[in-house]
Design an enzyme around this catalytic site. Structure first.
Site, PDB file in Angstrom:
ATOM      1  N   HIS A  16       0.954  -1.360   0.035  1.00 53.16           N
ATOM      2  CA  HIS A  16      -0.045  -0.034   0.060  1.00 53.16           C
ATOM      3  C   HIS A  16       0.840   1.323  -0.196  1.00 53.16           C
ATOM      4  O   HIS A  16       0.379   1.994  -0.709  1.00 53.16           O
ATOM      5  CB  HIS A  16      -0.954  -0.003   1.274  1.00 53.16           C
ATOM      6  CG  HIS A  16      -1.938  -1.014   1.284  1.00 53.16           C
ATOM      7  ND1 HIS A  16      -2.121  -1.905   2.572  1.00 53.16           N
ATOM      8  CD2 HIS A  16      -3.000  -1.366   0.648  1.00 53.16           C
ATOM      9  CE1 HIS A  16      -3.086  -2.578   2.129  1.00 53.16           C
ATOM     10  NE2 HIS A  16      -3.592  -2.435   0.838  1.00 53.16           N
ATOM     11  N   LYS A  40     -18.104  -5.982   6.925  1.00 50.65           N
ATOM     12  CA  LYS A  40     -16.760  -6.743   6.744  1.00 50.65           C
ATOM     13  C   LYS A  40     -16.107  -6.726   8.013  1.00 50.65           C
ATOM     14  O   LYS A  40     -15.771  -5.541   8.559  1.00 50.65           O
ATOM     15  CB  LYS A  40     -15.850  -5.973   5.728  1.00 50.65           C
ATOM     16  CG  LYS A  40     -14.811  -6.760   4.976  1.00 50.65           C
ATOM     17  CD  LYS A  40     -14.335  -6.196   3.853  1.00 50.65           C
ATOM     18  CE  LYS A  40     -12.969  -6.675   3.432  1.00 50.65           C
ATOM     19  NZ  LYS A  40     -12.351  -5.816   2.143  1.00 50.65           N
ATOM     20  N   ARG A  89      -2.080  -5.913  -8.240  1.00 48.93           N
ATOM     21  CA  ARG A  89      -0.953  -6.968  -8.126  1.00 48.93           C
ATOM     22  C   ARG A  89      -0.625  -7.859  -9.285  1.00 48.93           C
ATOM     23  O   ARG A  89       0.280  -8.040 -10.071  1.00 48.93           O
ATOM     24  CB  ARG A  89      -1.054  -7.644  -6.827  1.00 48.93           C
ATOM     25  CG  ARG A  89      -0.821  -7.040  -5.417  1.00 48.93           C
ATOM     26  CD  ARG A  89      -1.464  -7.545  -4.452  1.00 48.93           C
ATOM     27  NE  ARG A  89      -2.927  -7.237  -4.575  1.00 48.93           N
ATOM     28  CZ  ARG A  89      -3.761  -7.459  -3.573  1.00 48.93           C
ATOM     29  NH1 ARG A  89      -3.406  -7.331  -2.088  1.00 48.93           N
ATOM     30  NH2 ARG A  89      -4.926  -6.897  -3.609  1.00 48.93           N
ATOM     31  N   SER A 127      -3.050  -7.595   2.783  1.00 47.15           N
ATOM     32  CA  SER A 127      -3.368  -7.545   4.132  1.00 47.15           C
ATOM     33  C   SER A 127      -3.881  -8.989   4.734  1.00 47.15           C
ATOM     34  O   SER A 127      -3.228  -9.237   5.735  1.00 47.15           O
ATOM     35  CB  SER A 127      -4.417  -6.595   4.462  1.00 47.15           C
ATOM     36  OG  SER A 127      -3.976  -5.393   3.884  1.00 47.15           O
TER      37      SER A 127
HETATM   38  P1  ADP Z   1      -9.850  -3.603  -0.392  1.00 44.68           P
HETATM   39  O1  ADP Z   1      -9.965  -2.029  -0.833  1.00 44.68           O
HETATM   40  O2  ADP Z   1     -10.271  -4.554  -1.637  1.00 44.68           O
HETATM   41  O3  ADP Z   1     -10.350  -4.140   0.824  1.00 44.68           O
HETATM   42  P2  ADP Z   1      -7.125  -3.133   0.277  1.00 44.68           P
HETATM   43  O4  ADP Z   1      -7.558  -2.219   1.633  1.00 44.68           O
HETATM   44  O5  ADP Z   1      -6.439  -4.428   0.883  1.00 44.68           O
HETATM   45  O6  ADP Z   1      -8.322  -3.906  -0.389  1.00 44.68           O
HETATM   46  O7  ADP Z   1      -6.113  -2.523  -0.617  1.00 44.68           O
HETATM   47  C1  ADP Z   1      -6.590  -1.186  -1.311  1.00 44.68           C
HETATM   48  C2  ADP Z   1      -5.809  -1.114  -2.699  1.00 44.68           C
HETATM   49  O8  ADP Z   1      -4.426  -1.331  -2.718  1.00 44.68           O
HETATM   50  C3  ADP Z   1      -6.521  -2.202  -3.735  1.00 44.68           C
HETATM   51  O9  ADP Z   1      -6.615  -1.577  -4.844  1.00 44.68           O
HETATM   52  C4  ADP Z   1      -5.384  -3.386  -3.829  1.00 44.68           C
HETATM   53  O10 ADP Z   1      -5.550  -4.052  -5.014  1.00 44.68           O
HETATM   54  C5  ADP Z   1      -4.231  -2.586  -3.574  1.00 44.68           C
HETATM   55  N1  ADP Z   1      -3.164  -3.324  -3.046  1.00 44.68           N
HETATM   56  C6  ADP Z   1      -3.171  -4.001  -1.927  1.00 44.68           C
HETATM   57  N2  ADP Z   1      -1.881  -4.490  -1.712  1.00 44.68           N
HETATM   58  C7  ADP Z   1      -1.215  -4.281  -2.766  1.00 44.68           C
HETATM   59  C8  ADP Z   1       0.017  -4.680  -3.095  1.00 44.68           C
HETATM   60  N3  ADP Z   1       0.718  -5.303  -2.511  1.00 44.68           N
HETATM   61  N4  ADP Z   1       0.565  -4.093  -4.628  1.00 44.68           N
HETATM   62  C9  ADP Z   1      -0.139  -3.203  -5.369  1.00 44.68           C
HETATM   63  N5  ADP Z   1      -1.572  -2.871  -4.922  1.00 44.68           N
HETATM   64  C10 ADP Z   1      -1.883  -3.483  -3.729  1.00 44.68           C
END
Ligand code: ADP
Length: 158
Positions: A16, A40, A89, A127
């Site tokens: 992130h 969630k 990713r 995460s």
């Molecule tokens: P969500 O919003 O689906 O609950 P997250 O909070 O985990 O997902 O992540 C927010 C955004 O960051 C999403 O677009 C996710 O694809 C992206 N993201 C999370 N980890 C990575 C990573 N390691 N590399 C690139 N993008 C990431």
């Protein structure tokens, strides 16, 4: 141009942060906003997730941390964001992300989504995988900021 990076960030990972560093260079202001989703179940509270974010992004000057609930495009309009940033990713992220991007643009023509790839080192990082590894006592210090590592250790009684 204001860009909005929404997510659960439960908890924030180095992937992130890498996306935030990249996005902050492309836009005048980056608003990172934690989605409040009652349906969630999260490991960390909203307040904890906010604290982790604040503690980890001190080196990025044009960033703001917020939280929101409701429709993403309404919130984007409210804060004057013209762009939603999401991270990709692997191909597995693509289908869901594209569906959301197209739906959001159908709802609000003035809001576009851009996708950024984090550094290749973070391609496997999410995460959920961090939480799983930490819950079994694995060392996640390479994958999350130190404040998150401490909180995970505490949460899982280490
Ligand atoms: P969500 O919003 O689906 O609950 P997250 O909070 O985990 O997902 O992540 C927010 C955004 O960051 C999403 O677009 C996710 O694809 C992206 N993201 C999370 N980890 C990575 C990573 N390691 N590399 C690139 N993008 C990431």
């Amino acid at each position: 141009m204001i860009a909005l990076y929404p997510g659960s960030f439960d908890p924030i990972t180095n992937g992130h942060i890498n996306v935030m560093e990249r996005a902050s260079k492309l836009f005048d202001t980056l608003v990172v906003s934690i989605l409040i989703n009652q349906n969630k179940k999260s490991l960390f509270t909203l307040e904890e997730r906010m604290e982790f974010l604040k503690g980890a992004i001190g080196h990025i000057y044009n960033i703001r941390i917020e939280s929101f609930q409701g429709l993403l495009v309404d919130y984007a309009k409210e804060i004057n964001a013209g762009v939603i940033v999401r991270g990709l990713r692997a191909v597995s992220d693509f289908e869901y992300e594209m569906q959301m991007a197209l739906m959001n643009n159908a709802l609000e023509k003035d809001v576009d989504t851009i996708f950024l790839c984090a550094d290749g080192d973070f391609t496997f990082l999410s995460s959920s995988v961090v939480k799983e590894v930490a819950s079994f006592g694995g060392d996640v210090s390479k994958f999350v900021p130190s404040n998150v590592k401490l909180a995970l250790d505490k949460k899982f009684g280490r």
